[in-house]
Enzyme design. Structure first.
Site, PDB file in Angstrom:
ATOM      1  N   THR A 181      -1.446 -19.945  21.276  1.00 55.76           N
ATOM      2  CA  THR A 181      -2.824 -20.280  21.683  1.00 55.76           C
ATOM      3  C   THR A 181      -2.885 -21.698  22.259  1.00 55.76           C
ATOM      4  O   THR A 181      -3.675 -21.962  23.164  1.00 55.76           O
ATOM      5  CB  THR A 181      -3.826 -20.170  20.516  1.00 55.76           C
ATOM      6  N   ARG A 230      -7.276 -11.943  17.911  1.00 54.63           N
ATOM      7  CA  ARG A 230      -8.608 -11.932  17.332  1.00 54.63           C
ATOM      8  C   ARG A 230      -9.639 -12.801  18.048  1.00 54.63           C
ATOM      9  O   ARG A 230     -10.797 -12.811  17.670  1.00 54.63           O
ATOM     10  CB  ARG A 230      -8.532 -12.378  15.866  1.00 54.63           C
ATOM     11  N   GLN A 275       6.537 -11.675  17.311  1.00 53.78           N
ATOM     12  CA  GLN A 275       5.730 -10.529  17.728  1.00 53.78           C
ATOM     13  C   GLN A 275       5.200 -10.745  19.128  1.00 53.78           C
ATOM     14  O   GLN A 275       4.555  -9.865  19.697  1.00 53.78           O
ATOM     15  CB  GLN A 275       4.526 -10.368  16.795  1.00 53.78           C
ATOM     16  N   HIS A 309       8.137  -6.874  19.694  1.00 47.83           N
ATOM     17  CA  HIS A 309       7.236  -6.078  20.526  1.00 47.83           C
ATOM     18  C   HIS A 309       7.625  -6.108  21.998  1.00 47.83           C
ATOM     19  O   HIS A 309       6.815  -5.806  22.866  1.00 47.83           O
ATOM     20  CB  HIS A 309       5.787  -6.560  20.335  1.00 47.83           C
ATOM     21  N   CYS A 329      11.925   1.000  33.853  1.00 45.90           N
ATOM     22  CA  CYS A 329      11.688   2.391  34.245  1.00 45.90           C
ATOM     23  C   CYS A 329      11.853   3.272  33.006  1.00 45.90           C
ATOM     24  O   CYS A 329      12.858   3.188  32.307  1.00 45.90           O
ATOM     25  CB  CYS A 329      12.669   2.814  35.326  1.00 45.90           C
ATOM     26  N   CYS A 379       9.562   3.419  40.230  1.00 48.19           N
ATOM     27  CA  CYS A 379      10.916   2.864  40.185  1.00 48.19           C
ATOM     28  C   CYS A 379      11.601   2.957  41.553  1.00 48.19           C
ATOM     29  O   CYS A 379      11.660   4.030  42.155  1.00 48.19           O
ATOM     30  CB  CYS A 379      11.741   3.618  39.131  1.00 48.19           C
ATOM     31  N   SER A 438       0.557 -16.119  12.521  1.00 47.36           N
ATOM     32  CA  SER A 438       0.343 -14.668  12.477  1.00 47.36           C
ATOM     33  C   SER A 438      -0.650 -14.346  11.374  1.00 47.36           C
ATOM     34  O   SER A 438      -0.582 -14.910  10.284  1.00 47.36           O
ATOM     35  CB  SER A 438       1.660 -13.934  12.213  1.00 47.36           C
ATOM     36  N   ASN A 446      -0.676 -21.432   9.208  1.00 47.78           N
ATOM     37  CA  ASN A 446      -1.634 -20.641   9.984  1.00 47.78           C
ATOM     38  C   ASN A 446      -3.020 -21.258   9.833  1.00 47.78           C
ATOM     39  O   ASN A 446      -3.328 -21.847   8.805  1.00 47.78           O
ATOM     40  CB  ASN A 446      -1.657 -19.191   9.462  1.00 47.78           C
TER      41      ASN A 446
END
Ligand code: NAD
Ligand code: ZN
Length: 250
Positions: free
Chosen positions: A27, A35, A100, A118, A126, A151, A192, A217
């Site tokens: 951030t 959020r 993440q 992630h 592809c 592709c 997180s 956090n």
């Protein structure tokens, strides 16, 4: 001893330090977290993987959202927090970053061992032949043609190399993250909310396996009560203060 000094002392002594990061570390680079009201993720419903596979409209909506998000990613730079972590890895205080995030800012700051749970928005893959290309030019092509690109090698469907809702996590990355979490002697969970699995399972696994758990956090998390130290505040300023202690040897 203050919490900051305590974390610095543990870092100095640790042999297998691991960091686990979420959207909160980015951030301060101008990328909204999950959020934030009005954030890119709050603005529209995410496209689920099954819908992406099933419908051309969903694929168009997916690409439209990714093109909007891409502007934020492309303009962002690593911040003080990312850079401190890269230096700690270089100096041997940390062995790996498990993230993440999909923004690639840890690598850009110089972190070398980065496990992206992630995936990454920096690349597009592809779904048929696995060919990977940099995201920028394909996003530009989408905006120019107002059509979802396919592709260049096999004509298959292209999707960002991120894990969509309803898509499973990359197995090798998850496996290595589990191993490194269970072997860690110090575990820092940064930025997180720790409300989703496996996000909250990895720090809990580290703690159960004997690591000291530090949570930094802005807001409280459900794992705060099992942590050895919890610091609520901005990551950049806190990591900078820990680094100052580490250098001073206090
Ligand atoms: P989250 O949005 O659920 O939680 C972020 C947490 O960071 C919040 O608890 C907030 O209090 C804290 N925070 C925000 N800014 C902070 C700062 N400067 N200093 C200290 N704390 C700060 O994030 P999550 O747990 O990572 O889950 C979001 C999911 O959405 C992830 O799985 C991720 O894949 C995706 N996402 C990624 C990005 C990115 O790549 N940068 C951005 C948004 C969402
Ligand atoms: Zn292909």
């Amino acid at each position: 001893m203050t919490s900051i000094e305590q974390v610095a002392a543990w870092l100095r002594a640790s042999r297998r330090g691991v960091v686990f990061t979420g959207a909160g570390i980015s951030t301060e680079s101008g990328i909204p977290d999950f959020r934030s009201p009005g954030g890119i993720w709050a603005a529209s419903q995410p496209v689920y993987f099954d819908d992406f596979l099933a419908s051309a409209d969903a694929r168009y909506e997916y690409w439209r959202q990714k093109a909007v998000a891409h502007r934020d990613f492309a303009a962002s730079q690593p911040n003080a927090g990312h850079r401190v972590l890269a230096r700690w890895e270089n100096d041997g205080h940390l062995q790996a970053v498990i993230t993440q995030n999909i923004d690639g800012l840890h690598q850009e700051a110089g972190s070398r061992k980065v496990l992206e749970l992630h995936g990454t928005a920096r690349w597009i893959a592809c779904l048929d032949c696995g060919d990977r290309r940099e995201a920028g030019p394909l996003v530009e092509q989408f905006l120019r043609d107002d059509a979802v690109p396919s592709c260049a090698r096999c004509g298959g469907w292209l999707k960002h190399a991120t894990v969509s809702f309803g898509q499973s996590l990359p197995e090798d990355v998850l496996e290595e993250s589990i191993q490194r979490s269970s072997e860690a002697d110090l575990y820092l969970a940064l930025g997180s909310s720790l409300v989703v699995s496996p996000a909250n399972a990895l720090p809990a696994l580290a703690k159960r396996s004997g690591a000291r758990l530090v949570i930094i956090n802005r807001d409280p998390t459900p794992l705060d009560r099992m942590a050895d130290v919890v610091i609520h505040g901005g990551i950049g300023a806190i990591l900078t203060a820990v680094e100052d202690c580490l250098k001073r040897g206090t």
